[in-house]
Write an enzyme that holds these catalytic residues in place. Structure first.
Site, PDB file in Angstrom:
ATOM      1  N   ARG A  18       0.840  -1.201   0.000  1.00  0.00           N
ATOM      2  CA  ARG A  18       0.000   0.000   0.000  1.00  0.00           C
ATOM      3  C   ARG A  18       0.878   1.256   0.000  1.00  0.00           C
ATOM      4  O   ARG A  18       1.965   1.256  -0.549  1.00  0.00           O
ATOM      5  CB  ARG A  18      -0.985  -0.015   1.176  1.00  0.00           C
ATOM      6  CG  ARG A  18      -1.775  -1.304   1.324  1.00  0.00           C
ATOM      7  CD  ARG A  18      -2.547  -1.713   0.109  1.00  0.00           C
ATOM      8  NE  ARG A  18      -3.381  -2.901   0.363  1.00  0.00           N
ATOM      9  CZ  ARG A  18      -3.791  -3.725  -0.571  1.00  0.00           C
ATOM     10  NH1 ARG A  18      -3.455  -3.533  -1.839  1.00  0.00           N
ATOM     11  NH2 ARG A  18      -4.559  -4.754  -0.260  1.00  0.00           N
ATOM     12  N   ASN A  42      -0.641  -1.558  -7.795  1.00  0.00           N
ATOM     13  CA  ASN A  42      -2.056  -1.155  -7.847  1.00  0.00           C
ATOM     14  C   ASN A  42      -2.421  -0.184  -6.732  1.00  0.00           C
ATOM     15  O   ASN A  42      -3.302  -0.431  -5.909  1.00  0.00           O
ATOM     16  CB  ASN A  42      -2.984  -2.373  -7.839  1.00  0.00           C
ATOM     17  CG  ASN A  42      -2.805  -3.271  -6.632  1.00  0.00           C
ATOM     18  OD1 ASN A  42      -1.717  -3.354  -6.056  1.00  0.00           O
ATOM     19  ND2 ASN A  42      -3.869  -3.966  -6.239  1.00  0.00           N
ATOM     20  N   HIS A 135      -2.257 -11.351 -13.309  1.00  0.00           N
ATOM     21  CA  HIS A 135      -3.392 -11.777 -12.486  1.00  0.00           C
ATOM     22  C   HIS A 135      -4.290 -12.573 -13.418  1.00  0.00           C
ATOM     23  O   HIS A 135      -4.995 -12.005 -14.257  1.00  0.00           O
ATOM     24  CB  HIS A 135      -4.136 -10.578 -11.897  1.00  0.00           C
ATOM     25  CG  HIS A 135      -5.291 -10.968 -11.026  1.00  0.00           C
ATOM     26  ND1 HIS A 135      -5.281 -10.795  -9.656  1.00  0.00           N
ATOM     27  CD2 HIS A 135      -6.483 -11.557 -11.315  1.00  0.00           C
ATOM     28  CE1 HIS A 135      -6.430 -11.251  -9.153  1.00  0.00           C
ATOM     29  NE2 HIS A 135      -7.170 -11.720 -10.145  1.00  0.00           N
ATOM     30  N   HIS A 173      -0.109 -16.113  -8.026  1.00  0.00           N
ATOM     31  CA  HIS A 173      -1.042 -16.688  -7.057  1.00  0.00           C
ATOM     32  C   HIS A 173      -1.976 -17.721  -7.683  1.00  0.00           C
ATOM     33  O   HIS A 173      -3.201 -17.574  -7.657  1.00  0.00           O
ATOM     34  CB  HIS A 173      -1.829 -15.607  -6.317  1.00  0.00           C
ATOM     35  CG  HIS A 173      -2.392 -14.498  -7.169  1.00  0.00           C
ATOM     36  ND1 HIS A 173      -3.093 -14.715  -8.341  1.00  0.00           N
ATOM     37  CD2 HIS A 173      -2.368 -13.155  -7.003  1.00  0.00           C
ATOM     38  CE1 HIS A 173      -3.471 -13.558  -8.849  1.00  0.00           C
ATOM     39  NE2 HIS A 173      -3.042 -12.595  -8.050  1.00  0.00           N
ATOM     40  N   ASP A 247       1.526 -12.677  -1.849  1.00  0.00           N
ATOM     41  CA  ASP A 247       0.362 -11.845  -2.176  1.00  0.00           C
ATOM     42  C   ASP A 247      -0.217 -11.238  -0.905  1.00  0.00           C
ATOM     43  O   ASP A 247      -1.430 -11.036  -0.793  1.00  0.00           O
ATOM     44  CB  ASP A 247      -0.709 -12.627  -2.934  1.00  0.00           C
ATOM     45  CG  ASP A 247      -1.807 -11.729  -3.518  1.00  0.00           C
ATOM     46  OD1 ASP A 247      -1.556 -10.525  -3.683  1.00  0.00           O
ATOM     47  OD2 ASP A 247      -2.914 -12.227  -3.787  1.00  0.00           O
TER      48      ASP A 247
END
Length: 343
Positions: A18, A42, A135, A173, A247
């Site tokens: 973050r 992201n 992803h 992932h 992740d």
């Protein structure tokens, strides 16, 4: 019973930290154990060019508090990304770019609607040696959420690998038997995959039976037991194309325990102990070092770490709650016993 192991310092090949105050709270847990981590881009707004990536890197290094931790930076691919953006980022030290299908996960609204729209960008990535991180889910409204990954393999990943045979791709992932099989059957050395602790430890029954457990909710979502077993078989195989990627995705407790809760498990705290527990349960502790410390570095073409960490088998209880700016955070396996920890 083995009571202590020493391994080459591991790396985390998929990490969310973050930004702002939350970043300062979560980076130290990773920096205490891992030598490097692939940092997901992201944010809001997303990290879409070299200058944003390097500024973000500086903020992470400041939060690492004097450790030798190295954040490895990535770009967020959009349909406005250009080949020149990729070349500039590569020159600045960005190692990879991330494909988020639009709407697939947290902060993915700016992602790609059709991968063919960025084929010129993928060509530039292949030419300059930048990795593509994926992803792997489609987002069509008529595709069941438990089938999104399987459909992605057929519809998106396979054609992309055919179109760009020299592009190095990480299917991140992975959650399904089909993904594990796809990676193992792929001809060539340009496809790898990361595996999270939650997808190795849990299946959808753990999340849904007897009540909804929001702190196990992540994307891609936990699947059936048969898929969990296939992932465990994949790591037990020792195939070097599989490597560690937590992740770890921090969200404040009140954002998880909500009518419309956020997706993501916070696993950075004690992560290597979680993996050690899994590998011990599978009887493959001797394969932990390759999975955690060698395979990812080798796939990325980076040198392996030269220092070591020691893990001891001393059971401890994962805290129920950890401090986090804006509210506490519930770590993966909160309140439960973890057998291994850093010495």
């Amino acid at each position: 019973m083995t009571r202590q192991i020493t391994i080459t310092r591991p790396d985390d090949w998929h990490l969310h930290v973050r930004d702002g105050d939350i970043l300062n709270d979560v980076v130290p847990a990773t920096a205490a154990c891992f030598g490097r981590a692939i940092i997901m881009p992201n944010l809001v707004p997303p990290v879409t060019d070299a200058s944003a990536a390097m500024a973000y890197r500086d903020r992470i290094l400041a939060a690492a508090r004097g450790t030798d931790f190295q954040p490895l930076m990535t770009l967020y691919l959009t349909e406005s990304t250009t080949a020149e953006t990729i070349r500039e980022a590569k020159a600045a030290g960005v190692v990879a770019a991330k494909l988020y299908p639009a709407g697939a996960t947290t902060n993915s609204a700016s992602g790609v609607t059709d991968i063919r729209n960025i084929y010129p960008v993928l060509e530039a990535m292949a030419d300059c040696g930048m990795l593509l991180l994926v992803h792997g889910e489609v987002t069509d409204s008529d595709i069941d959420i438990f089938d999104r990954e399987k459909v992605f393999l057929e519809r998106v990943l396979a054609p992309t690998l055919t179109a760009f045979p020299s592009l190095r791709v990480v299917l991140e992932h992975i959650t399904t038997a089909e993904s594990a099989e796809f990676v193992r059957n792929h001809q060539g050395n340009n496809l790898g995959a990361t595996l999270t602790p939650q997808h190795l430890m849990y299946n959808r029954n753990h999340m849904l039976v007897g009540g909804i457990r929001p702190h196990l909710y992540c994307l891609p979502i936990l699947k059936r037991n048969k898929h969990q077993e296939a992932l465990r078989e994949a790591v037990a195989s020792g195939d070097p194309r599989f490597f560690l990627g937590t992740d770890s995705a921090p969200h404040a407790k009140d954002k998880k325990e909500a009518a419309c809760g956020c997706a993501g498990c916070y696993s950075a705290y004690g992560a290597i102990g979680l993996y050690a527990d899994i590998f011990e349960e599978l009887g493959i502790l001797d394969k932990l070092e390759a999975f955690a410390s060698f395979n990812g570095a080798d796939f990325y073409g980076l040198p392996r770490n030269t220092d070591t960490v020691t893990l001891v088998r001393e059971p401890w209880t994962m805290p129920e709650n950890l401090p986090l700016a804006g509210g506490g955070i519930v770590p993966l396996k909160a309140g439960e016993t973890v057998n291994w920890r850093l010495a």
